[in-house]
Design an enzyme around this catalytic site. Structure first.
Site, PDB file in Angstrom:
ATOM      1  CE1 TYR A   1      -1.625  -3.162  -8.747  1.00 29.67           C
ATOM      2  CE2 TYR A   1      -0.351  -1.302  -7.938  1.00 29.67           C
ATOM      3  CZ  TYR A   1      -0.902  -2.556  -7.747  1.00 29.67           C
ATOM      4  OH  TYR A   1      -0.730  -3.199  -6.557  1.00 29.67           O
TER       5      TYR A   1
ATOM      6  CD  GLU B   1       0.112  -9.244   1.444  1.00 28.27           C
ATOM      7  OE1 GLU B   1      -0.735  -8.530   0.860  1.00 28.27           O
ATOM      8  OE2 GLU B   1      -0.206 -10.154   2.219  1.00 28.27           O
ATOM      9  N   PRO B   2       4.507  -5.383  -0.681  1.00 30.73           N
ATOM     10  CG  PRO B   2       6.735  -4.660  -0.699  1.00 30.73           C
ATOM     11  CD  PRO B   2       5.845  -5.738  -0.155  1.00 30.73           C
TER      12      PRO B   2
ATOM     13  NE  ARG C   1      -2.158   3.715 -11.453  1.00 28.74           N
ATOM     14  CZ  ARG C   1      -1.917   4.975 -11.124  1.00 28.74           C
ATOM     15  NH1 ARG C   1      -1.363   5.805 -11.985  1.00 28.74           N
ATOM     16  NH2 ARG C   1      -2.217   5.420  -9.925  1.00 28.74           N
TER      17      ARG C   1
ATOM     18  CB  CYS D   1     -13.673   4.309 -30.473  1.00 29.27           C
ATOM     19  SG  CYS D   1     -12.809   4.395 -32.019  1.00 29.27           S
ATOM     20  CD  GLU D   2     -15.012   3.311 -24.574  1.00 31.72           C
ATOM     21  OE1 GLU D   2     -15.724   4.065 -23.877  1.00 31.72           O
ATOM     22  OE2 GLU D   2     -15.371   2.214 -24.985  1.00 31.72           O
TER      23      GLU D   2
ATOM     24  N   GLY E   1       0.765  -1.244   0.000  1.00 30.08           N
ATOM     25  CA  GLY E   1       0.000   0.000   0.000  1.00 30.08           C
ATOM     26  C   GLY E   1       0.789   1.282   0.000  1.00 30.08           C
TER      27      GLY E   1
ATOM     28  CE1 TYR F   1      -7.816   1.980 -10.012  1.00 31.90           C
ATOM     29  CE2 TYR F   1      -5.997   3.411 -10.574  1.00 31.90           C
ATOM     30  CZ  TYR F   1      -6.491   2.158 -10.312  1.00 31.90           C
ATOM     31  OH  TYR F   1      -5.644   1.085 -10.351  1.00 31.90           O
TER      32      TYR F   1
ATOM     33  NE  ARG G   1       0.079   2.450  -6.102  1.00 25.92           N
ATOM     34  CZ  ARG G   1      -0.874   2.448  -7.031  1.00 25.92           C
ATOM     35  NH1 ARG G   1      -0.646   3.017  -8.193  1.00 25.92           N
ATOM     36  NH2 ARG G   1      -2.042   1.876  -6.801  1.00 25.92           N
TER      37      ARG G   1
END
Ligand code: PLP
Length: 437
Positions: free
Chosen positions: A394, A287-288, A326, A366-367, A250, A330, A290
């Site tokens: 990610y 558990e890293p 990404r 096409c978005e 995290g 978000y 990123r």
């Protein structure tokens, strides 16, 4: 508007400008783009190892297993780097297990997380001899118990607790709050442990949590540690011994002036808390994801067209949301910089936006959601190569073939050497598993 100077890169010494050329270690990115085409992911091995070293420094003299959360970037060569460096792996699917074993990962150092492990995945993991399952519900405990018994084995388990701490990050990457699908509620934890301890197919070995991703403040981690240690006390008072405490991943990275704590500084505070509460010598796991790879990678993309319009100028590039999901997923921010910066005064091609304008950087998909950066001041012309920074985590692992776009190639730079670690997917690759009827 977000302005960026060429020298203002996220704190990453291995990705920097030299003589007006953006370099990854000893390689010019303009040369790599010419040789391999774009979009192209380029990673620095030294950057990954130095991110890992920050954790290792913080843990000197302690019993800690660092399990790289491979969902962040699961290229085989990257897994191989972490395996050689002594890391274990946090996996979330049978596919990740197959991948990490193919890369030489040690099965005993693998932990299996995730809310929805299938029976087949449990069998596969038990056959491989993984170190531990991080179990997220009572129902999953029962199924794992049955699967283990049917194989004449005992599965080592740790229960993932949902500590109900706000990680102060984007809601989509927040996982440790009530209302998230993850983990066992704090108040149900003791009951779940008693249940697990009563099942002969299971061996309780630890406790686990993970509260979210891209966390840039220290307080949520400290609060989580307090809540976890309260639980360890309660569980052990009930006669269930815990060999290890898994504190999840995290830790955030600098995407846009973010100032997360350094891994060693964060862990100095967390270890002080563990010491003060008498758990300083307990086996730890983390558990890293990123924070080990995010700032070790860039995605190179070529400017295809500049398209001025009344409200916006668009800089259309050849990377898209299928390569860099990404921002669309978000609203994430990636810095975008030229690999060969133009001087402020240059020649305009006469389209009015040739140099020094503010653009939305968008891809060919096409978005309307296919954007990579908004309101970016850039001095660019068609044919220029841009680097989308902080693209090591990610991005490629979330890439898709949407619009039948082949996924990008990947390069690992090690000093002056550049290794192609994934070929560019061809159109044929994208439909190789399909059949006409
Ligand atoms: N562990 C678990 C269970 C996760 O779900 C995640 C990411 O979502 C991680 C570890 C890695 O998180 P990060 O990449 O933020 O370090």
């Amino acid at each position: 508007m977000n302005t960026l100077t060429a020298h203002d890169l996220p704190g990453q010494p291995h990705i920097a400008y030299a003589d007006q050329q953006l370099m990854v270690e000893g390689q010019r990115l303009s040369d790599l783009a010419r040789a391999h085409g774009t979009p192209l992911f380029v990673y620095s091995k030294a950057a990954m190892l130095s991110a890992l070293a920050a954790y290792q420094r913080g843990f000197a003299g302690r019993q800690v297993q660092i399990c790289y959360a491979m969902k962040a970037n699961s290229n085989l060569a990257i897994l191989q780097i972490f395996a050689h460096a002594g890391c274990g792996f946090d996996i979330v699917s049978g596919g990740e297990l197959t991948r990490v074993l193919a890369a030489g990962g040690d099965p005993a150092k693998i932990i299996f997380s995730g809310v929805g492990k299938s029976r087949l995945e449990m069998q596969q993991a038990l056959r491989a001899g993984i170190g531990c399952f991080n179990v997220e519900s009572l129902a999953e405990l029962d199924v794992l118990h049955q699967v283990a018994l049917s194989m004449g084995q005992q599965a080592a388990v740790s229960l993932r607790v949902n500590p109900n701490v706000d990680p102060k990050t984007h809601p989509y990457i927040s996982t440790g709050l009530k209302g998230n699908k993850f983990g066992i509620a704090h108040e149900e934890t003791l009951h779940a442990y008693r249940h697990a301890a009563s099942l002969s197919g299971l061996k309780v070995v630890g406790i686990d949590c993970h509260i979210g991703s891209q966390i840039t403040e220290t307080t949520p981690f400290l609060d989580t540690m307090d809540r976890m240690l309260d639980l360890v006390g309660e569980i052990e008072a009930a006669g269930i011994a815990l060999q290890h405490i898994d504190f999840g991943g995290g830790l955030g990275i600098n995407y846009n002036g973010d100032t997360p704590p350094q891994a060693d500084a964060l862990w100095a505070k967390l270890l002080a808390k563990l010491d003060a509460r008498g758990y300083g010598q307990r086996q730890l796991m983390i558990e890293p994801g990123r924070s080990l790879v995010g700032n070790a990678g860039v995605c190179l993309t070529e400017v295809m067209y500049l398209k001025p319009s009344e409200q916006k100028n668009f800089c259309i590039v050849d990377a898209a949301m299928n390569d860099l999901p990404r921002p669309a997923m978000y609203q994430a921010f990636h810095q975008i910089v030229p690999v060969s910066p133009r001087s402020a005064v240059g020649t305009d091609k006469g389209d009015g936006v040739g140099l020094g304008a503010v653009y939305d950087v968008v891809g060919p998909v096409c978005e309307s959601g296919d954007w990579i950066g908004r309101d970016r001041a850039l001095q660019v012309q068609a044919g220029d190569v841009l680097a989308v920074l902080s693209a090591g985590a990610y991005c490629m692992s979330m890439a898709s073939n949407y619009n039948s776009r082949g996924r990008a190639a990947e390069i690992l730079v090690d000093g002056t050497q550049a290794h192609l670690i994934r070929q560019r997917e061809s159109s044929f690759d994208t439909f190789a598993l399909e059949q006409l009827v």
